[in-house]
Design an enzyme around this catalytic site. Structure first.
Site, PDB file in Angstrom:
ATOM      1  N   GLN A 149      42.809  42.483  47.010  1.00 44.24           N
ATOM      2  CA  GLN A 149      41.849  42.733  45.932  1.00 44.24           C
ATOM      3  C   GLN A 149      40.432  42.848  46.487  1.00 44.24           C
ATOM      4  OE1 GLN A 149      42.978  43.062  42.790  1.00 44.24           O
ATOM      5  NE2 GLN A 149      40.988  43.357  41.893  1.00 44.24           N
ATOM      6  N   PHE A 150      40.047  44.043  46.922  1.00 49.29           N
ATOM      7  CA  PHE A 150      38.713  44.228  47.486  1.00 49.29           C
ATOM      8  C   PHE A 150      37.615  43.986  46.458  1.00 49.29           C
ATOM      9  CE2 PHE A 150      39.242  48.423  45.673  1.00 49.29           C
ATOM     10  CZ  PHE A 150      37.961  48.800  45.320  1.00 49.29           C
ATOM     11  N   THR A 151      37.934  44.111  45.179  1.00 50.25           N
ATOM     12  CA  THR A 151      36.904  43.961  44.146  1.00 50.25           C
ATOM     13  C   THR A 151      36.379  42.529  44.044  1.00 50.25           C
ATOM     14  OG1 THR A 151      38.538  43.658  42.385  1.00 50.25           O
ATOM     15  CG2 THR A 151      37.775  45.917  42.809  1.00 50.25           C
TER      16      THR A 151
END
Length: 158
Positions: free
Chosen positions: A91-93
């Protein structure tokens, strides 16, 4: 005297790199292209893992150990105590910087070629510790379903 290092929208302690959002769940699954790629139907943890540009394989291993021993299951038990499964989703966010304007910046997130081996290292380290780990598919458009138990949701940073 050096000031604090800024990362995304929070002050970062020296050495605070890998970030995870951990949810205690009674079941969870992830679907890619209408196909279930990871799931469990018992109490466990859903873990969204974000990698920063500064992360290393050592920080990934430390995160895995933290997740494995985190005592947030019922009766203050951990996955290591109960053998409960984990579903790990990249989850880069988690590194969104929303301080300016209305469009988040992703500068704190590691680019895909750097992040994928780090997320894989978290998963591999968990498995080496004896964990049952399900995963999503890195970079895919995923549909994640869960039933939050408690609800218990934590942000874990190292």
């Amino acid at each position: 005297m050096a000031g604090p290092v800024h990362c995304c929208c929070r002050l970062r302690r020296k050495g605070c790199l890998v970030r995870a959002v951990v949810q205690r769940v009674s079941r969870a699954s992830v679907v890619v292209d209408q196909r279930v790629v990871g799931a469990f139907k018992e109490p466990g943890l859903l873990v969204f893992v974000g990698a920063a540009t500064e992360d290393t394989l050592q920080t990934a291993a430390k995160m895995a150990a933290k997740l494995w021993g985190l005592r947030i299951l019922r009766d203050e038990l951990s996955c290591s105590d109960t053998g409960a499964p984990l579903l790990v989703i990249s989850q880069f966010t988690l590194y969104a910087d929303t301080r300016k304007g209305r469009r988040p910046s992703w500068q704190g997130a590691a680019p895909g070629p750097v992040a994928e081996p780090l997320v894989d290292a978290v998963v591999s380290s968990l498995r080496a510790l004896g964990a049952r780990v399900e995963t999503g598919i890195f970079g895919a458009d995923m549909e994640v379903s869960l039933v939050n138990d408690g609800p218990v949701t934590l942000v874990v940073e190292l």
